[in-house]
Design a protein around this motif. Structure first.
Motif, PDB file in Angstrom:
ATOM      1  N   ALA A   1      -2.562   3.779  -2.783  1.00  0.00           N
ATOM      2  CA  ALA A   1      -2.737   3.026  -4.024  1.00  0.00           C
ATOM      3  C   ALA A   1      -1.960   1.726  -3.912  1.00  0.00           C
ATOM      4  O   ALA A   1      -0.906   1.674  -3.259  1.00  0.00           O
ATOM      5  CB  ALA A   1      -2.218   3.829  -5.214  1.00  0.00           C
ATOM      6  N   ASN A   2      -2.471   0.686  -4.539  1.00  0.00           N
ATOM      7  CA  ASN A   2      -1.679  -0.541  -4.617  1.00  0.00           C
ATOM      8  C   ASN A   2      -0.373  -0.226  -5.334  1.00  0.00           C
ATOM      9  O   ASN A   2      -0.372   0.389  -6.405  1.00  0.00           O
ATOM     10  CB  ASN A   2      -2.450  -1.630  -5.363  1.00  0.00           C
ATOM     11  CG  ASN A   2      -1.660  -2.925  -5.468  1.00  0.00           C
ATOM     12  OD1 ASN A   2      -0.886  -3.109  -6.406  1.00  0.00           O
ATOM     13  ND2 ASN A   2      -1.839  -3.802  -4.505  1.00  0.00           N
ATOM     14  N   CYS A   3       0.738  -0.615  -4.748  1.00  0.00           N
ATOM     15  CA  CYS A   3       2.053  -0.221  -5.246  1.00  0.00           C
ATOM     16  C   CYS A   3       2.349  -0.732  -6.658  1.00  0.00           C
ATOM     17  O   CYS A   3       3.214  -0.175  -7.345  1.00  0.00           O
ATOM     18  CB  CYS A   3       3.145  -0.706  -4.291  1.00  0.00           C
ATOM     19  SG  CYS A   3       3.041   0.000  -2.633  1.00  0.00           S
ATOM     20  N   ASP A   4       1.635  -1.787  -7.092  1.00  0.00           N
ATOM     21  CA  ASP A   4       1.912  -2.372  -8.410  1.00  0.00           C
ATOM     22  C   ASP A   4       1.064  -1.779  -9.534  1.00  0.00           C
ATOM     23  O   ASP A   4       1.184  -2.188 -10.688  1.00  0.00           O
ATOM     24  CB  ASP A   4       1.697  -3.895  -8.359  1.00  0.00           C
ATOM     25  CG  ASP A   4       2.741  -4.596  -7.495  1.00  0.00           C
ATOM     26  OD1 ASP A   4       3.878  -4.093  -7.424  1.00  0.00           O
ATOM     27  OD2 ASP A   4       2.412  -5.638  -6.892  1.00  0.00           O
TER      28      ASP A   4
ATOM     29  N   MET B   1      12.345   6.753  -0.659  1.00  0.00           N
ATOM     30  CA  MET B   1      10.979   6.784  -0.144  1.00  0.00           C
ATOM     31  C   MET B   1       9.963   6.446  -1.243  1.00  0.00           C
ATOM     32  O   MET B   1       8.768   6.541  -1.046  1.00  0.00           O
ATOM     33  CB  MET B   1      10.648   8.157   0.437  1.00  0.00           C
ATOM     34  CG  MET B   1      11.209   8.402   1.823  1.00  0.00           C
ATOM     35  SD  MET B   1      10.528   7.248   3.059  1.00  0.00           S
ATOM     36  CE  MET B   1       8.811   7.746   3.142  1.00  0.00           C
ATOM     37  N   ILE B   2      10.472   6.040  -2.427  1.00  0.00           N
ATOM     38  CA  ILE B   2       9.620   5.700  -3.569  1.00  0.00           C
ATOM     39  C   ILE B   2       9.668   4.203  -3.777  1.00  0.00           C
ATOM     40  O   ILE B   2      10.754   3.609  -3.846  1.00  0.00           O
ATOM     41  CB  ILE B   2      10.066   6.427  -4.844  1.00  0.00           C
ATOM     42  CG1 ILE B   2      10.033   7.957  -4.613  1.00  0.00           C
ATOM     43  CG2 ILE B   2       9.171   6.039  -6.025  1.00  0.00           C
ATOM     44  CD1 ILE B   2      10.598   8.752  -5.764  1.00  0.00           C
ATOM     45  N   TYR B   3       8.502   3.561  -3.864  1.00  0.00           N
ATOM     46  CA  TYR B   3       8.429   2.109  -4.021  1.00  0.00           C
ATOM     47  C   TYR B   3       9.214   1.679  -5.270  1.00  0.00           C
ATOM     48  O   TYR B   3       9.021   2.215  -6.357  1.00  0.00           O
ATOM     49  CB  TYR B   3       6.970   1.679  -4.148  1.00  0.00           C
ATOM     50  CG  TYR B   3       6.785   0.192  -4.255  1.00  0.00           C
ATOM     51  CD1 TYR B   3       6.802  -0.617  -3.122  1.00  0.00           C
ATOM     52  CD2 TYR B   3       6.585  -0.406  -5.495  1.00  0.00           C
ATOM     53  CE1 TYR B   3       6.619  -1.985  -3.218  1.00  0.00           C
ATOM     54  CE2 TYR B   3       6.394  -1.787  -5.596  1.00  0.00           C
ATOM     55  CZ  TYR B   3       6.416  -2.562  -4.452  1.00  0.00           C
ATOM     56  OH  TYR B   3       6.236  -3.918  -4.553  1.00  0.00           O
TER      57      TYR B   3
ATOM     58  N   VAL C   1       5.543   7.972   6.721  1.00  0.00           N
ATOM     59  CA  VAL C   1       5.330   6.570   7.078  1.00  0.00           C
ATOM     60  C   VAL C   1       5.395   5.643   5.867  1.00  0.00           C
ATOM     61  O   VAL C   1       6.149   4.667   5.846  1.00  0.00           O
ATOM     62  CB  VAL C   1       3.965   6.400   7.784  1.00  0.00           C
ATOM     63  CG1 VAL C   1       3.664   4.927   8.046  1.00  0.00           C
ATOM     64  CG2 VAL C   1       3.935   7.183   9.089  1.00  0.00           C
ATOM     65  N   LEU C   2       4.606   5.937   4.847  1.00  0.00           N
ATOM     66  CA  LEU C   2       4.442   5.040   3.703  1.00  0.00           C
ATOM     67  C   LEU C   2       5.432   5.338   2.579  1.00  0.00           C
ATOM     68  O   LEU C   2       5.813   6.496   2.366  1.00  0.00           O
ATOM     69  CB  LEU C   2       3.028   5.170   3.138  1.00  0.00           C
ATOM     70  CG  LEU C   2       1.873   4.714   4.030  1.00  0.00           C
ATOM     71  CD1 LEU C   2       0.550   5.245   3.498  1.00  0.00           C
ATOM     72  CD2 LEU C   2       1.835   3.191   4.116  1.00  0.00           C
ATOM     73  N   MET C   3       5.811   4.297   1.851  1.00  0.00           N
ATOM     74  CA  MET C   3       6.543   4.494   0.610  1.00  0.00           C
ATOM     75  C   MET C   3       5.589   5.144  -0.392  1.00  0.00           C
ATOM     76  O   MET C   3       4.384   4.883  -0.382  1.00  0.00           O
ATOM     77  CB  MET C   3       7.038   3.149   0.049  1.00  0.00           C
ATOM     78  CG  MET C   3       8.022   2.433   0.938  1.00  0.00           C
ATOM     79  SD  MET C   3       9.625   3.286   1.058  1.00  0.00           S
ATOM     80  CE  MET C   3      10.344   2.868  -0.531  1.00  0.00           C
ATOM     81  N   TRP C   4       6.125   5.987  -1.256  1.00  0.00           N
ATOM     82  CA  TRP C   4       5.304   6.648  -2.272  1.00  0.00           C
ATOM     83  C   TRP C   4       5.147   5.756  -3.496  1.00  0.00           C
ATOM     84  O   TRP C   4       6.094   5.054  -3.901  1.00  0.00           O
ATOM     85  CB  TRP C   4       5.957   7.950  -2.707  1.00  0.00           C
ATOM     86  CG  TRP C   4       5.782   9.070  -1.738  1.00  0.00           C
ATOM     87  CD1 TRP C   4       6.598   9.376  -0.679  1.00  0.00           C
ATOM     88  CD2 TRP C   4       4.721  10.038  -1.733  1.00  0.00           C
ATOM     89  NE1 TRP C   4       6.115  10.482  -0.014  1.00  0.00           N
ATOM     90  CE2 TRP C   4       4.968  10.908  -0.638  1.00  0.00           C
ATOM     91  CE3 TRP C   4       3.612  10.266  -2.537  1.00  0.00           C
ATOM     92  CZ2 TRP C   4       4.133  11.986  -0.334  1.00  0.00           C
ATOM     93  CZ3 TRP C   4       2.775  11.332  -2.246  1.00  0.00           C
ATOM     94  CH2 TRP C   4       3.032  12.177  -1.147  1.00  0.00           C
ATOM     95  N   HIS C   5       3.970   5.794  -4.111  1.00  0.00           N
ATOM     96  CA  HIS C   5       3.808   5.147  -5.412  1.00  0.00           C
ATOM     97  C   HIS C   5       4.643   5.943  -6.420  1.00  0.00           C
ATOM     98  O   HIS C   5       4.641   7.182  -6.393  1.00  0.00           O
ATOM     99  CB  HIS C   5       2.345   5.140  -5.838  1.00  0.00           C
ATOM    100  CG  HIS C   5       2.100   4.281  -7.048  1.00  0.00           C
ATOM    101  ND1 HIS C   5       2.466   4.679  -8.317  1.00  0.00           N
ATOM    102  CD2 HIS C   5       1.556   3.044  -7.175  1.00  0.00           C
ATOM    103  CE1 HIS C   5       2.152   3.729  -9.176  1.00  0.00           C
ATOM    104  NE2 HIS C   5       1.597   2.718  -8.510  1.00  0.00           N
ATOM    105  N   PRO C   6       5.366   5.276  -7.313  1.00  0.00           N
ATOM    106  CA  PRO C   6       6.216   6.000  -8.277  1.00  0.00           C
ATOM    107  C   PRO C   6       5.462   7.052  -9.086  1.00  0.00           C
ATOM    108  O   PRO C   6       5.996   8.136  -9.350  1.00  0.00           O
ATOM    109  CB  PRO C   6       6.742   4.890  -9.189  1.00  0.00           C
ATOM    110  CG  PRO C   6       6.697   3.657  -8.345  1.00  0.00           C
ATOM    111  CD  PRO C   6       5.498   3.821  -7.456  1.00  0.00           C
ATOM    112  N   GLY C   7       4.222   6.756  -9.486  1.00  0.00           N
ATOM    113  CA  GLY C   7       3.446   7.718 -10.272  1.00  0.00           C
ATOM    114  C   GLY C   7       3.094   8.950  -9.469  1.00  0.00           C
ATOM    115  O   GLY C   7       3.119  10.077  -9.984  1.00  0.00           O
TER     116      GLY C   7
ATOM    117  N   ALA D   1       0.861  -1.178   0.000  1.00  0.00           N
ATOM    118  CA  ALA D   1       0.000   0.000   0.000  1.00  0.00           C
ATOM    119  C   ALA D   1       0.896   1.227   0.000  1.00  0.00           C
ATOM    120  O   ALA D   1       1.675   1.430   0.934  1.00  0.00           O
ATOM    121  CB  ALA D   1      -0.915   0.007   1.219  1.00  0.00           C
ATOM    122  N   CYS D   2       0.829   2.016  -1.052  1.00  0.00           N
ATOM    123  CA  CYS D   2       1.716   3.167  -1.230  1.00  0.00           C
ATOM    124  C   CYS D   2       0.964   4.488  -1.088  1.00  0.00           C
ATOM    125  O   CYS D   2      -0.219   4.579  -1.419  1.00  0.00           O
ATOM    126  CB  CYS D   2       2.352   3.126  -2.626  1.00  0.00           C
ATOM    127  SG  CYS D   2       3.713   1.961  -2.793  1.00  0.00           S
TER     128      CYS D   2
END
Length: 328
Positions: A258-261, A324-326, A301-307, A112-113
């Motif tokens: 967002a789902n990281c994938d 910090m980016i997935y 806290v969370l990794m960021w989604h690349p987009g 979860a990003c």
């Protein structure tokens, strides 16, 4: 300075047009999506369903909000991909990453990003005026308190806060609208809300009956700030007709996830729709006054989604580090 601002605004407009006009390769995009929200009558449901519909309309997709148990369940749904998007608060997000989410103990929900900042969730207490409860200290021993849906931010943290403040209570769970009805019918003594303001259920109660919106004392606020991952917050007097002055509170930041994938260009387009026109978001819910690019830094806290990271770094002057980016 003005030129820089104008160029940044122009970039956002052009980016939005590119996504809306289909100038982006959509071959790997889903044709539909869901956003995990929370119970009806709460801010998450109104806010989440609103931006889901906005994104669906702007990007020409099928999408909408889904009733869930709130932040903890949303972390699980987005991690597994059962929901493309969701909304969470930083406390439940941290617990989910650490494997202490009660929905799946031991599972680190690292798929979860972070996608974009939403707003702060104030913690507030509401009682009927007829109850005579005007402060936390007035809550009688054994009071029946509604804490929202099981596993929600409110249900996760507010009981602990009440215990820290020495309140003896019986715990009740349910959707905000249902709990509001129970309060009005005398089945509950108090509702402990953790939701973006104005909370729809509180606004509805104000129309139907007389209520007290109870603030923390300075000492109570200080004790909570010392014990929990929250920030100082004042609920503005203009939020509710009942309030005659700002109400002292504490709050926790909310982020959409967002789902990281999910495809990078898809998430970038979703972020662009939400973040490029705050007026449209304010039309969905007043809490969106904080849904602005400058609040990207409230996620620690969370990794960021690349987009999402790409959008904020290119359009909002953000400096999201690669670590910090997935997948970075």
């Amino acid at each position: 300075m003005k030129l820089t601002t104008l160029l940044a605004a122009t970039t956002v407009v052009f980016a939005g047009q590119a996504f809306a006009d289909g100038h982006v390769d959509r071959t790997d995009w889903p044709t539909s999506f869901t956003v995990g929200t929370a119970s009806q009558g709460g801010t998450y449901f109104a806010y989440g369903s609103g931006w889901a519909n906005l994104v669906a309309e702007e990007l020409g997709l099928t999408g909408g909000g889904e009733v869930t148990g709130g932040p903890m369940q949303n972390m699980a749904l987005v991690h597994t991909g059962e929901a493309a998007f969701g909304m969470t608060t930083m406390g439940p997000a941290a617990e989910s990453l650490n494997g202490t989410n009660p929905i799946a103990p031991g599972l680190a929900m690292d798929k979860a990003c972070a996608m974009f900042p939403m707003y702060q969730t104030p913690f507030s207490v509401t009682a009927l005026t007829s109850s005579g409860i005007t402060s936390v200290a007035d809550i009688p021993a054994g009071a029946k308190i509604g804490f929202g849906p099981a596993g929600s931010t409110s249900d996760t943290y507010f009981p602990r806060m009440m215990e820290t403040l020495g309140v003896d209570f019986e715990r009740r769970n349910g959707g905000w609208t249902d709990l509001g009805g129970q309060l009005q019918d005398g089945l509950l003594d108090v509702i402990a809300f953790a939701a973006g303001v104005p909370v729809p259920a509180v606004s509805q109660l104000e129309v139907q009956t007389d209520v007290n919106i109870i603030e923390f004392t300075e000492a109570e606020q200080a004790k909570i700030l010392e014990t929990f991952p929250v920030s100082q917050f004042d609920i503005a007097a203009s939020t509710y007709t009942t309030l005659e002055a700002d109400a002292r509170s504490v709050s926790m930041w909310n982020f959409s996830i967002a789902n990281c994938d999910l495809p990078e260009s898809f998430v970038e387009a979703v972020v662009d729709v939400v973040m490029s026109d705050n007026e449209r978001m304010l039309g969905i819910h007043k809490a969106a006054r904080s849904t602005v690019p400058a609040n990207w830094d409230k996620n620690g806290v969370l990794m960021w989604h690349p987009g999402a990271a790409k959008w904020f770094n290119e359009n909002a002057g953000a400096s999201i580090a690669a670590d910090m980016i997935y997948g970075g």
